[in-house]
Scaffold this active site. Structure first.
Site, PDB file in Angstrom:
ATOM      1  N   ASN A 138     -12.210   2.898   2.023  1.00 15.13           N
ATOM      2  CA  ASN A 138     -11.313   3.285   3.101  1.00 15.13           C
ATOM      3  C   ASN A 138     -12.179   3.715   4.296  1.00 15.13           C
ATOM      4  OD1 ASN A 138      -9.024   4.269   4.586  1.00 15.13           O
ATOM      5  ND2 ASN A 138      -8.008   4.693   2.645  1.00 15.13           N
TER       6      ASN A 138
ATOM      7  N   CYS B 117      -6.999   8.141   2.355  1.00 12.04           N
ATOM      8  CA  CYS B 117      -6.778   8.232   3.795  1.00 12.04           C
ATOM      9  C   CYS B 117      -7.279   9.579   4.305  1.00 12.04           C
ATOM     10  CB  CYS B 117      -5.300   8.084   4.140  1.00 12.04           C
ATOM     11  SG  CYS B 117      -4.975   8.321   5.905  1.00 12.04           S
TER      12      CYS B 117
ATOM     13  N   ASN C 219      -3.111   4.302  -2.060  1.00 16.52           N
ATOM     14  CA  ASN C 219      -4.026   4.855  -1.068  1.00 16.52           C
ATOM     15  C   ASN C 219      -4.398   6.267  -1.501  1.00 16.52           C
ATOM     16  OD1 ASN C 219      -5.289   5.983   1.115  1.00 16.52           O
ATOM     17  ND2 ASN C 219      -3.775   5.322   2.616  1.00 16.52           N
TER      18      ASN C 219
ATOM     19  N   ASN D 201       0.861  -1.186   0.000  1.00 20.31           N
ATOM     20  CA  ASN D 201       0.000   0.000   0.000  1.00 20.31           C
ATOM     21  C   ASN D 201       0.895   1.233   0.000  1.00 20.31           C
ATOM     22  OD1 ASN D 201      -1.455   2.297   1.530  1.00 20.31           O
ATOM     23  ND2 ASN D 201      -3.121   0.912   0.986  1.00 20.31           N
TER      24      ASN D 201
ATOM     25  N   GLY E 153     -15.078  -3.246   4.390  1.00 22.30           N
ATOM     26  CA  GLY E 153     -15.828  -2.341   5.254  1.00 22.30           C
ATOM     27  C   GLY E 153     -16.683  -3.152   6.208  1.00 22.30           C
ATOM     28  N   GLY E 154     -16.129  -3.474   7.354  1.00 21.35           N
ATOM     29  CA  GLY E 154     -16.896  -4.116   8.411  1.00 21.35           C
ATOM     30  C   GLY E 154     -17.200  -5.586   8.224  1.00 21.35           C
TER      31      GLY E 154
END
Lengths: 259, 318
Positions: B198, B136, B133, B106, B249-250
């Protein structure tokens, strides 16, 4: 409780372990002792190291210093502070916990006249350290500092309480100089609130006495990867980044940059 | 004559030139640089790992506090603390190679030039895959700034594409007004895949006991609470793109993972879930394979195809 069907996937040294609660009771005001069965953690832990427990459906595990071990079980002390520790108080004998550890680095074990200081629930690693030094017949004296008399099976050489319910009334700073002289201290090990650790470290430094401190920090992982608990430590003239969970929680007192 | 073994299923997946044993990858910032999690799981059981975000020069990151747990997740404000690309090449790359870990680097930059430089260094060192990335939320300069506007994003990815020949993945976040425009720009610039999402810009507030004033922490929210946002983001960008999507995501269980495949993901990443269960990615790899065996899916494509057969009752509750 966690899904125990996944147990067959466990094959590594630091867990997750699905371990049985042997005992969970309030031993002093708002401080609980939790005894958990796990040979792996009991056999591999050093004073100052911690384990992390999955509490309820919280995203983050809760870290606790190991407070003592026997052949196949270990103890934790916890103070009820929030959702995680409140959930812990409901654990009953026979319940299964999801636990990882031991993590981090422990105190140095040396043949020096050591003074062990634990303040509040920071007494946990000190209790364990006392057992280890006693078993090795290494010289040490201990101080326990609390708001009110701490009802634990352990006897501290100096039991200081703010409310005077123990032999010594007052604060650590009222007695430290006298105790260091009395015990001819060569090295100090302390776990407690940052201001207490900073005070002791700076005072010891003025007397040229080495210190090791066990710090606490907010992290997500416990393995050093999230960098949540990064602090600066002094290495010679330079400042380096260190993770409390992975590089600590025990650091040389003189290396810590106190905020 | 070769007899097909009914007990084996093909969980493999391809992202550009990157071959994954299975579609489960650990997310940047949650799994370290190399073998940090080997005491908790078999690293080879998963498709791959994404390294901590790496910048051209080492970064100190943000001051404390950096972490706050909230309901269903956590807010972080780490600020890309990392050792920098040179130290990564010298100290971490050999460990990744020694341990035969399938990895994606990354990368993050403060300027387009920095992204290009890091990507060139990755190319020189024969790194197979990078994840840019561009999302962020925790740094003052770079990252999200480039990921917000489709024109600057297009140019940036195009420049990186020129110098990096391996699998080029671009990580996007939901902190944008028009996800589909951003995704199209990334595809047009020649990226091999999109990873999303992200962390989401968020804030935790703590009112002082006397009700005078408050303390707060701002940062990026991750964990189970962002799953609906992530699913929607992926569903929307999938309509406009045809390059692979790595969804995250989760994700905390098998069903979550299947939902991400259903809305358009070809692979998934596990981030905050590793903090809750350090071996979650390994467990999911095992569960996915088992699920495919039990339900008769010989390969991952068959499962994904089946999941994407849309139910007309779109708004139906469970």
């Amino acid at each position: 409780m966690q899904n125990l069907k996944d147990q067959n996937l466990i094959r590594v040294s630091k867990g997750p372990f699905f371990a049985k609660v042997l005992e969970n009771r309030e031993i002093s005001d708002n401080i609980y002792k939790l005894r958990i069965e796990s040979e792996e953690i009991a056999q591999n832990s050093l004073p100052g190291q911690f384990v992390s427990i999955k509490c309820a459906d919280l995203t983050l595990r809760r870290p606790f210093s190991v407070a003592g071990v026997r052949e196949n079980s270990f103890d934790l002390l916890y103070k009820v502070k929030g959702t995680g520790t409140e959930w812990l108080t409901n654990l009953k004998t026979g319940d299964i916990t999801d636990i990882i550890g031991p993590m981090g680095n422990g105190f140095s074990i040396e043949n020096k006249k050591s003074l062990l200081i634990g303040c509040g629930v920071g007494i946990a690693p000190i209790d364990f350290f006392m057992d280890v030094l006693s078993a090795k017949s290494l010289p040490y004296k201990s101080i326990g500092c609390f708001r009110s008399k701490y009802k634990n099976a352990k006897e501290y050489d100096y039991h200081i309480t703010e409310d005077g319910t123990s032999a010594l009334k007052g604060k650590l700073s009222d007695y430290l100089e006298q105790i260091i002289t009395e015990t001819a201290t060569e090295k100090i090990f302390i776990c407690g609130p940052n201001p207490a650790m900073q005070y002791v470290t700076e005072y010891a430094l003025s007397l040229n006495i080495e210190t090791e401190v066990a710090l606490e920090g907010d992290f997500a992982c416990g393995t050093g990867v999230c960098m949540g608990c990064a602090i600066k430590i002094k290495k010679g003239n330079a400042l380096e980044s260190a993770k409390i969970c992975k590089d600590g929680p025990v650091f040389k007192g003189e290396e810590v940059v106190w905020r | 004559m070769a007899v097909e073994n009914p007990n084996t299923v093909d969980t493999s997946q391809k992202i550009g030139s990157l071959l994954l044993k299975n579609p489960i990858i650990t997310a940047s910032g949650t799994f370290g640089y190399t073998n940090e999690y080997e005491e908790f799981m078999e690293l080879k059981s998963i498709g791959g790992i994404v390294t901590k975000g790496i910048t051209l020069n080492p970064r100190q990151g943000n001051p404390q506090p950096r972490i706050k747990e909230v309901h269903g997740g956590l807010i972080n404000s780490i600020g890309l603390e990392n050792i920098g690309i040179q130290a990564f090449i010298e100290k971490k790359l050999p460990v990744l190679k020694e341990n035969n870990i399938n990895f994606i680097v990354n990368i993050a930059g403060e300027s387009p030039e920095e992204y290009k430089k890091i990507a060139s260094i990755c190319q020189e060192n024969e790194i197979n895959a990078i994840e840019m990335n561009l999302s962020c939320p925790n740094v003052d300069k770079g990252c999200l700034e480039f990921g917000k506007d489709e024109e600057s994003l297009y140019k940036l990815v195009l420049e990186v594409r020129k110098v990096f020949r391996g699998a080029l993945i671009v990580k996007l976040g939901s902190n944008v007004s028009y996800p589909e425009k951003i995704a199209i720009a990334v595809q047009n610039a020649g990226a091999d895949a999109i990873s999303a999402i992200n962390t989401v810009k968020a804030m935790h507030v703590n009112i002082n006991k006397n009700y005078k004033g408050f303390k707060f922490i701002k940062g990026g929210l991750s964990g189970q609470s962002i799953k609906p946002l992530a699913l929607n983001f992926i569903y929307e960008i999938k309509k406009h793109t045809n390059i692979p999507i790595i969804g995250m995501g989760g994700i905390s269980n098998l069903n979550d993972m299947l939902e991400f495949f259903a809305v358009g993901s070809d692979a998934i990443q596990i981030g905050t879930g590793t903090f809750t269960h350090p071996n979650l990615s390994e467990k999911l790899a095992f569960k996915l394979e088992n699920f495919m065996k039990v339900n008769g899916y010989n390969n991952l494509q068959a499962l994904i195809h089946s999941l994407r057969t849309e139910d007309m009752n779109k708004n139906g509750n469970d």
